[in-house]
Design a protein around this motif. Structure first.
Motif, PDB file in Angstrom:
ATOM      1  N   GLN A 220     -22.113  60.846  67.917  1.00 28.15           N
ATOM      2  CA  GLN A 220     -21.545  61.231  66.627  1.00 28.15           C
ATOM      3  C   GLN A 220     -22.523  62.101  65.853  1.00 28.15           C
ATOM      4  O   GLN A 220     -22.149  63.143  65.295  1.00 28.15           O
ATOM      5  N   ALA A 221     -23.779  61.683  65.829  1.00 32.94           N
ATOM      6  CA  ALA A 221     -24.795  62.417  65.076  1.00 32.94           C
ATOM      7  C   ALA A 221     -24.980  63.834  65.617  1.00 32.94           C
ATOM      8  O   ALA A 221     -25.078  64.803  64.845  1.00 32.94           O
ATOM      9  N   LEU A 222     -25.033  63.960  66.933  1.00 29.85           N
ATOM     10  CA  LEU A 222     -25.207  65.284  67.529  1.00 29.85           C
ATOM     11  C   LEU A 222     -24.012  66.181  67.243  1.00 29.85           C
ATOM     12  O   LEU A 222     -24.162  67.367  66.940  1.00 29.85           O
ATOM     13  N   ARG A 223     -22.797  65.629  67.353  1.00 31.45           N
ATOM     14  CA  ARG A 223     -21.593  66.415  67.071  1.00 31.45           C
ATOM     15  C   ARG A 223     -21.602  66.940  65.640  1.00 31.45           C
ATOM     16  O   ARG A 223     -21.308  68.105  65.378  1.00 31.45           O
ATOM     17  N   ILE A 224     -21.969  66.073  64.697  1.00 33.88           N
ATOM     18  CA  ILE A 224     -22.005  66.476  63.294  1.00 33.88           C
ATOM     19  C   ILE A 224     -23.044  67.559  63.075  1.00 33.88           C
ATOM     20  O   ILE A 224     -22.809  68.539  62.355  1.00 33.88           O
ATOM     21  N   ALA A 225     -24.224  67.408  63.707  1.00 38.36           N
ATOM     22  CA  ALA A 225     -25.292  68.399  63.546  1.00 38.36           C
ATOM     23  C   ALA A 225     -24.910  69.734  64.171  1.00 38.36           C
ATOM     24  O   ALA A 225     -25.100  70.794  63.556  1.00 38.36           O
ATOM     25  N   VAL A 226     -24.361  69.708  65.372  1.00 38.81           N
ATOM     26  CA  VAL A 226     -23.989  70.942  66.075  1.00 38.81           C
ATOM     27  C   VAL A 226     -22.964  71.739  65.269  1.00 38.81           C
ATOM     28  O   VAL A 226     -23.065  72.968  65.151  1.00 38.81           O
ATOM     29  N   ASN A 227     -22.015  71.040  64.671  1.00 41.41           N
ATOM     30  CA  ASN A 227     -20.915  71.722  63.967  1.00 41.41           C
ATOM     31  C   ASN A 227     -21.117  71.806  62.461  1.00 41.41           C
ATOM     32  O   ASN A 227     -20.214  72.247  61.742  1.00 41.41           O
ATOM     33  N   ARG A 228     -22.281  71.373  61.979  1.00 39.10           N
ATOM     34  CA  ARG A 228     -22.633  71.462  60.553  1.00 39.10           C
ATOM     35  C   ARG A 228     -21.567  70.806  59.677  1.00 39.10           C
ATOM     36  O   ARG A 228     -21.257  71.276  58.592  1.00 39.10           O
ATOM     37  N   GLU A 229     -21.005  69.694  60.150  1.00 36.66           N
ATOM     38  CA  GLU A 229     -19.882  69.072  59.463  1.00 36.66           C
ATOM     39  C   GLU A 229     -20.237  68.580  58.069  1.00 36.66           C
ATOM     40  O   GLU A 229     -19.424  68.682  57.139  1.00 36.66           O
ATOM     41  N   MET A 230     -21.426  68.040  57.899  1.00 34.37           N
ATOM     42  CA  MET A 230     -21.805  67.522  56.591  1.00 34.37           C
ATOM     43  C   MET A 230     -22.295  68.615  55.657  1.00 34.37           C
ATOM     44  O   MET A 230     -22.553  68.365  54.493  1.00 34.37           O
ATOM     45  N   GLU A 231     -22.399  69.827  56.164  1.00 34.21           N
ATOM     46  CA  GLU A 231     -22.697  70.977  55.302  1.00 34.21           C
ATOM     47  C   GLU A 231     -21.409  71.619  54.803  1.00 34.21           C
ATOM     48  O   GLU A 231     -21.325  72.061  53.649  1.00 34.21           O
ATOM     49  N   THR A 232     -20.400  71.685  55.662  1.00 34.23           N
ATOM     50  CA  THR A 232     -19.154  72.347  55.276  1.00 34.23           C
ATOM     51  C   THR A 232     -18.268  71.452  54.414  1.00 34.23           C
ATOM     52  O   THR A 232     -17.545  71.947  53.547  1.00 34.23           O
ATOM     53  N   LEU A 233     -18.325  70.124  54.624  1.00 33.29           N
ATOM     54  CA  LEU A 233     -17.428  69.229  53.895  1.00 33.29           C
ATOM     55  C   LEU A 233     -17.635  69.267  52.384  1.00 33.29           C
ATOM     56  O   LEU A 233     -16.657  69.398  51.632  1.00 33.29           O
ATOM     57  N   PRO A 234     -18.882  69.146  51.876  1.00 35.91           N
ATOM     58  CA  PRO A 234     -19.043  69.197  50.417  1.00 35.91           C
ATOM     59  C   PRO A 234     -18.602  70.522  49.805  1.00 35.91           C
ATOM     60  O   PRO A 234     -18.271  70.585  48.619  1.00 35.91           O
ATOM     61  N   ALA A 235     -18.573  71.586  50.604  1.00 36.96           N
ATOM     62  CA  ALA A 235     -18.134  72.889  50.094  1.00 36.96           C
ATOM     63  C   ALA A 235     -16.616  73.013  50.094  1.00 36.96           C
ATOM     64  O   ALA A 235     -16.021  73.530  49.145  1.00 36.96           O
ATOM     65  N   VAL A 236     -15.967  72.525  51.168  1.00 30.02           N
ATOM     66  CA  VAL A 236     -14.527  72.743  51.293  1.00 30.02           C
ATOM     67  C   VAL A 236     -13.741  71.954  50.252  1.00 30.02           C
ATOM     68  O   VAL A 236     -12.685  72.407  49.785  1.00 30.02           O
ATOM     69  N   LEU A 237     -14.222  70.796  49.839  1.00 27.93           N
ATOM     70  CA  LEU A 237     -13.442  69.954  48.926  1.00 27.93           C
ATOM     71  C   LEU A 237     -13.199  70.629  47.576  1.00 27.93           C
ATOM     72  O   LEU A 237     -12.050  70.851  47.190  1.00 27.93           O
ATOM     73  N   PRO A 238     -14.239  70.991  46.805  1.00 29.47           N
ATOM     74  CA  PRO A 238     -13.964  71.648  45.516  1.00 29.47           C
ATOM     75  C   PRO A 238     -13.336  73.024  45.670  1.00 29.47           C
ATOM     76  O   PRO A 238     -12.510  73.426  44.846  1.00 29.47           O
ATOM     77  N   ARG A 239     -13.698  73.741  46.725  1.00 29.92           N
ATOM     78  CA  ARG A 239     -13.137  75.082  46.902  1.00 29.92           C
ATOM     79  C   ARG A 239     -11.636  75.012  47.179  1.00 29.92           C
ATOM     80  O   ARG A 239     -10.865  75.877  46.741  1.00 29.92           O
ATOM     81  N   SER A 240     -11.214  73.993  47.924  1.00 29.02           N
ATOM     82  CA  SER A 240      -9.780  73.823  48.179  1.00 29.02           C
ATOM     83  C   SER A 240      -9.051  73.359  46.926  1.00 29.02           C
ATOM     84  O   SER A 240      -7.954  73.848  46.612  1.00 29.02           O
TER      85      SER A 240
END
Length: 337
Positions: A220-240
């Protein structure tokens, strides 16, 4: 965007998580003349197909970073013709996608977070710890570092941080020491070898007590790091949220606490007024711009979990815009109609 898979001959029927409940919760926002719905994590198009079938006037903007999934969704949604607009992008690029389509605001947004069944079940993608395959884990295989590159090129300190922050792995230090020792001997290129390293690094007594596979947290940790999931999530929420029309609704499906926590925080802040404490009356300009639709996070019912065990960890949150105005510092000039 986890889905159940029921085999029918050589084909498969993909059942999106909490499909009926999501449709019911988005329905008030999608009953107008020309509503626009964004599926920011399109996957194979299961939720999108359900939306298009139930709401015949909806225009769909489907976004996904996975080109294979996008192609499969395109074939699935082809019968809906010009009602469908598919874009290869990451979900935090929603404002740019809408600008490119000439769309100012939308009536609903759905984000189904996490890894899809397509990605888990495709042997050569490297997402699964139950099948030996090349360590890739990229949702967008057109670029970016693979999981093998992260494993073999990152410093020990960086790997420990990834496993602790994204996998909440208590034995991160032990696992990383084992990884470094093995990669010094020979680069780690396959999921099977990585699973063996992780399993041997975790104390035997702990292995037997843990729920789930010993490698689950690390993968799980590697998948999140590879795809930058925890970087994109805080951005997509307010922008959406900023692109939602008044009366529009946003639904988010999360599958673990790391995903759900920022969703909960952003939604709570969006549903709170900004007036200083103690004011006898909240000015309209400071009143909350959204209201919660779900009370906390809703979960799949027992029948769905029994049909699709992968849905068991799903958590659904939905909010509705009640006033215009931006909540995102990045988009202060973009307000919903």
């Amino acid at each position: 965007m986890l889905m159940a898979t029921d085999a029918i001959g050589s084909d498969a029927v993909h059942i999106p998580v909490m499909r009926s409940r999501i449709l019911d919760l988005l329905a008030p926002a999608l009953t107008g003349d020309h509503p626009v719905h964004i599926d920011g994590t399109l996957g194979m198009g299961g939720h999108a197909e359900a939306v298009l079938n139930r709401f015949p006037h909806v225009q769909l903007v489907g976004i996904d970073r996975d080109q294979q999934a996008l192609a499969m969704a395109g074939a699935r949604l082809e019968p809906f013709g010009s009602r469908v607009h598919l874009v290869h992008a990451v979900h935090d690029e929603i404002p740019e996608v809408l600008d490119g389509l000439g769309v100012e605001c939308v009536d609903s947004v759905l984000l189904d977070l996490g890894v899809s069944s397509l990605q888990i079940d495709e042997v050569d993608r490297g997402f699964s710890y139950s099948v030996d395959s090349p360590l890739d884990m990229r949702m967008d295989q057109s670029g970016g570092r693979t999981a093998a590159e992260v494993i073999n090129e990152s410093t020990s300190a960086e790997l420990v941080r990834i496993l602790r922050d994204y996998g909440e792995e208590k034995f991160a230090d032990r696992i990383v020491r084992a990884i470094v020792a093995e990669r010094d001997r020979q680069p780690i290129e396959t999921s099977g070898r990585l699973v063996d390293i992780i399993t041997e690094a975790i104390p035997v007594a702990v292995r037997h007590k843990r729920s789930g596979h010993p490698a689950k947290r690390t993968f799980q940790a590697l998948r999140i790091a590879v795809n930058r999931e925890m970087e994109t999530l805080p951005a997509v929420l307010p922008r959406s949220l900023d692109r939602l029309a008044v009366g529009g609704r946003m639904a988010v499906l999360a599958y673990h606490s790391l995903e759900d926590r920022p969703v909960k925080d952003v939604f709570r802040e969006a549903c709170a007024d900004s007036a200083p404490a103690g004011l006898p009356m909240v000015p309209e300009s400071m009143a909350a711009k959204f209201r919660p639709i779900t009370r906390g996070a809703e979960r799949p019912d027992a029948d769905e979990v029994s049909t699709n065990p992968r849905s068991a960890s799903a958590r659904l949150r939905v909010i509705e815009r009640v006033r215009p105005g931006s909540i995102s510092p990045q988009n202060t000039t973009k307000e919903s109609r």
